[in-house]
Scaffold this motif. Structure first.
Motif, PDB file in Angstrom:
ATOM      1  N   PRO A 168      19.426  -1.510  11.394  1.00 48.53           N
ATOM      2  CA  PRO A 168      19.465  -0.438  11.891  1.00 48.53           C
ATOM      3  C   PRO A 168      18.232  -0.572  13.220  1.00 48.53           C
ATOM      4  N   ASP A 169      17.704  -1.692  13.250  1.00 45.10           N
ATOM      5  CA  ASP A 169      16.446  -2.720  14.123  1.00 45.10           C
ATOM      6  C   ASP A 169      17.097  -2.906  15.159  1.00 45.10           C
ATOM      7  N   PHE A 170      17.196  -1.828  16.003  1.00 45.87           N
ATOM      8  CA  PHE A 170      17.644  -2.560  17.441  1.00 45.87           C
ATOM      9  C   PHE A 170      17.861  -4.039  18.138  1.00 45.87           C
ATOM     10  N   ALA A 171      16.108  -4.402  17.352  1.00 43.68           N
ATOM     11  CA  ALA A 171      15.026  -5.613  18.143  1.00 43.68           C
ATOM     12  C   ALA A 171      16.042  -7.287  17.579  1.00 43.68           C
ATOM     13  N   GLU A 172      15.964  -6.228  16.177  1.00 43.95           N
ATOM     14  CA  GLU A 172      16.260  -7.346  15.361  1.00 43.95           C
ATOM     15  C   GLU A 172      18.319  -7.713  15.330  1.00 43.95           C
ATOM     16  N   ARG A 173      18.744  -6.886  15.776  1.00 42.11           N
ATOM     17  CA  ARG A 173      20.598  -6.083  16.183  1.00 42.11           C
ATOM     18  C   ARG A 173      20.181  -7.054  17.414  1.00 42.11           C
ATOM     19  N   ALA A 174      19.636  -6.633  18.257  1.00 48.60           N
ATOM     20  CA  ALA A 174      20.205  -7.880  19.756  1.00 48.60           C
ATOM     21  C   ALA A 174      19.551  -9.399  19.508  1.00 48.60           C
ATOM     22  N   ASP A 175      18.427  -9.587  18.886  1.00 49.85           N
ATOM     23  CA  ASP A 175      18.660 -11.032  18.012  1.00 49.85           C
ATOM     24  C   ASP A 175      20.173 -12.173  17.553  1.00 49.85           C
ATOM     25  N   LEU A 176      20.160 -10.969  16.865  1.00 42.78           N
ATOM     26  CA  LEU A 176      21.649 -11.681  16.432  1.00 42.78           C
ATOM     27  C   LEU A 176      22.892 -11.574  17.305  1.00 42.78           C
ATOM     28  N   TYR A 177      22.879 -10.621  17.766  1.00 38.45           N
ATOM     29  CA  TYR A 177      23.806 -10.981  18.801  1.00 38.45           C
ATOM     30  C   TYR A 177      23.701 -12.175  19.502  1.00 38.45           C
ATOM     31  N   GLN A 178      22.456 -11.587  20.300  1.00 40.28           N
ATOM     32  CA  GLN A 178      21.807 -13.156  21.361  1.00 40.28           C
ATOM     33  C   GLN A 178      22.519 -14.749  20.328  1.00 40.28           C
ATOM     34  N   SER A 179      22.075 -14.279  19.473  1.00 36.44           N
ATOM     35  CA  SER A 179      22.516 -15.863  18.271  1.00 36.44           C
ATOM     36  C   SER A 179      24.035 -16.049  18.482  1.00 36.44           C
ATOM     37  N   PHE A 180      24.814 -15.028  18.122  1.00 42.76           N
ATOM     38  CA  PHE A 180      26.086 -15.084  18.180  1.00 42.76           C
ATOM     39  C   PHE A 180      26.578 -15.227  20.209  1.00 42.76           C
ATOM     40  N   GLN A 181      25.979 -14.854  21.209  1.00 39.77           N
ATOM     41  CA  GLN A 181      26.643 -15.240  22.513  1.00 39.77           C
ATOM     42  C   GLN A 181      26.325 -16.884  22.640  1.00 39.77           C
ATOM     43  N   HIS A 182      25.010 -17.413  22.046  1.00 46.62           N
ATOM     44  CA  HIS A 182      24.861 -18.917  22.485  1.00 46.62           C
ATOM     45  C   HIS A 182      26.650 -19.421  21.731  1.00 46.62           C
ATOM     46  N   ARG A 183      26.501 -18.762  20.443  1.00 42.36           N
ATOM     47  CA  ARG A 183      27.051 -19.966  20.192  1.00 42.36           C
ATOM     48  C   ARG A 183      28.834 -20.085  20.179  1.00 42.36           C
ATOM     49  N   PHE A 184      28.653 -18.357  20.963  1.00 40.67           N
ATOM     50  CA  PHE A 184      30.154 -18.456  21.353  1.00 40.67           C
ATOM     51  C   PHE A 184      31.054 -19.258  22.446  1.00 40.67           C
ATOM     52  N   LYS A 185      29.531 -18.977  22.760  1.00 34.83           N
ATOM     53  CA  LYS A 185      29.748 -19.958  24.412  1.00 34.83           C
ATOM     54  C   LYS A 185      30.081 -21.267  23.929  1.00 34.83           C
ATOM     55  N   ASP A 186      29.435 -21.956  23.010  1.00 36.19           N
ATOM     56  CA  ASP A 186      29.560 -23.345  22.459  1.00 36.19           C
ATOM     57  C   ASP A 186      31.003 -23.470  21.361  1.00 36.19           C
ATOM     58  N   GLN A 187      31.536 -23.118  21.601  1.00 38.25           N
ATOM     59  CA  GLN A 187      32.942 -22.497  20.774  1.00 38.25           C
ATOM     60  C   GLN A 187      33.767 -22.271  21.535  1.00 38.25           C
ATOM     61  N   VAL A 188      33.527 -21.577  22.620  1.00 46.77           N
ATOM     62  CA  VAL A 188      34.858 -20.675  23.234  1.00 46.77           C
ATOM     63  C   VAL A 188      35.985 -20.858  23.153  1.00 46.77           C
ATOM     64  N   PRO A 189      36.275 -19.839  21.485  1.00 44.52           N
ATOM     65  CA  PRO A 189      37.166 -19.180  20.975  1.00 44.52           C
ATOM     66  C   PRO A 189      38.040 -18.624  21.861  1.00 44.52           C
ATOM     67  N   ALA A 190      37.874 -17.975  23.066  1.00 47.99           N
ATOM     68  CA  ALA A 190      38.995 -17.624  23.884  1.00 47.99           C
ATOM     69  C   ALA A 190      38.054 -17.897  25.673  1.00 47.99           C
ATOM     70  N   LEU A 191      38.609 -17.919  26.140  1.00 44.60           N
ATOM     71  CA  LEU A 191      38.345 -17.962  28.192  1.00 44.60           C
ATOM     72  C   LEU A 191      38.106 -16.163  27.733  1.00 44.60           C
ATOM     73  N   LEU A 192      37.313 -15.942  28.835  1.00 41.26           N
ATOM     74  CA  LEU A 192      37.205 -14.864  28.943  1.00 41.26           C
ATOM     75  C   LEU A 192      36.882 -14.739  30.868  1.00 41.26           C
ATOM     76  N   LEU A 193      37.816 -13.845  31.509  1.00 45.18           N
ATOM     77  CA  LEU A 193      37.799 -14.336  32.361  1.00 45.18           C
ATOM     78  C   LEU A 193      37.059 -13.472  33.494  1.00 45.18           C
ATOM     79  N   PHE A 194      36.756 -12.085  33.302  1.00 42.46           N
ATOM     80  CA  PHE A 194      35.669 -11.298  33.745  1.00 42.46           C
ATOM     81  C   PHE A 194      35.764  -9.333  33.621  1.00 42.46           C
ATOM     82  N   HIS A 195      34.762  -9.224  34.152  1.00 41.52           N
ATOM     83  CA  HIS A 195      34.309  -7.761  33.283  1.00 41.52           C
ATOM     84  C   HIS A 195      35.144  -6.524  34.771  1.00 41.52           C
ATOM     85  N   PRO A 196      36.143  -5.852  34.510  1.00 41.36           N
ATOM     86  CA  PRO A 196      36.269  -5.099  35.621  1.00 41.36           C
ATOM     87  C   PRO A 196      35.176  -4.118  36.256  1.00 41.36           C
TER      88      PRO A 196
END
Length: 203
Positions: free
Chosen positions: A175-203
């Motif tokens: 339930p801790d937003f700061a902890e969740r944010a840290d976990l999601y930041q780790s996810f985002q850095h790993r996502f960029k490293d692994q590139v499971p999909a090529l994301l194009l844009f946010h409309p």
């Protein structure tokens, strides 16, 4: 892929280059991640390093200008919804990849058919599709990228990474937003490293 060109030409400038799977407006977005830069030269060099080389004397724009590895051509089919905007985006992708020696055949189809006949049963080589995150204000990317969803869920690419799986599991139950944010930041850095999909844009 020149994603800014796609935004400018197809979306009339109404979009931003996607940096990761969490929207920039979200509290969980990681400010420290930069988008992949547009560099056909670097892309070509990476393909050379991976063993996908152009034939000697190949001329851009000709049929023989297709990379190959052990005589297997670097070619695939790209499925896409058959409406005007998705078709334009698919054509831009096709041109981008052709310029570095990758042969892409476009297969237009009804969006529902794409989902039900190809994405859900995992029957495709590549697909252009939308990721709709508007149903919930929570940025939870679990349904799309957790390894438990790789066979029957919305993780249509079959991406499996235990580190990402653990972070997404933990983020769901704290339930801790700061902890969740840290976990999601780790996810985002790993996502960029692994590139499971090529994301194009946010409309």
């Amino acid at each position: 892929v020149n994603r800014q060109w796609i935004i400018d030409q197809v979306l009339a400038g109404q979009g931003t280059v996607a940096i990761g799977p969490i929207l920039p407006s979200s509290w969980a977005f990681s400010q420290g991640i930069e988008p992949w830069e547009y560099s056909p030269e670097r892309a070509g060099a990476l393909l050379d390093e991976a063993g996908w080389t152009l034939p000697a004397g190949a001329t851009p724009g000709t049929p023989e200008y297709v990379r190959a590895s052990e005589e297997a051509p670097l070619a695939f089919e790209l499925l896409h919804p058959d409406d005007a905007s998705h078709t334009q985006i698919a054509q831009a992708l096709q041109v981008s990849w052709a310029a570095i020696g990758v042969q892409v055949t476009l297969i237009p189809m009804d969006a529902e058919e794409l989902l039900e006949a190809h994405l859900a049963p995992r029957e495709y080589e590549a697909a252009l599709t939308d990721l709709n995150l508007s149903r919930s204000p929570d940025p939870d990317p679990y349904p799309f990228w957790h390894d438990s969803q790789a066979e029957t869920g919305q993780n249509y690419g079959g991406f499996e990474d235990r580190n990402i799986g653990i972070w997404l599991e933990q983020a769901r139950i704290t339930p801790d937003f700061a902890e969740r944010a840290d976990l999601y930041q780790s996810f985002q850095h790993r996502f960029k490293d692994q590139v499971p999909a090529l994301l194009l844009f946010h409309p």
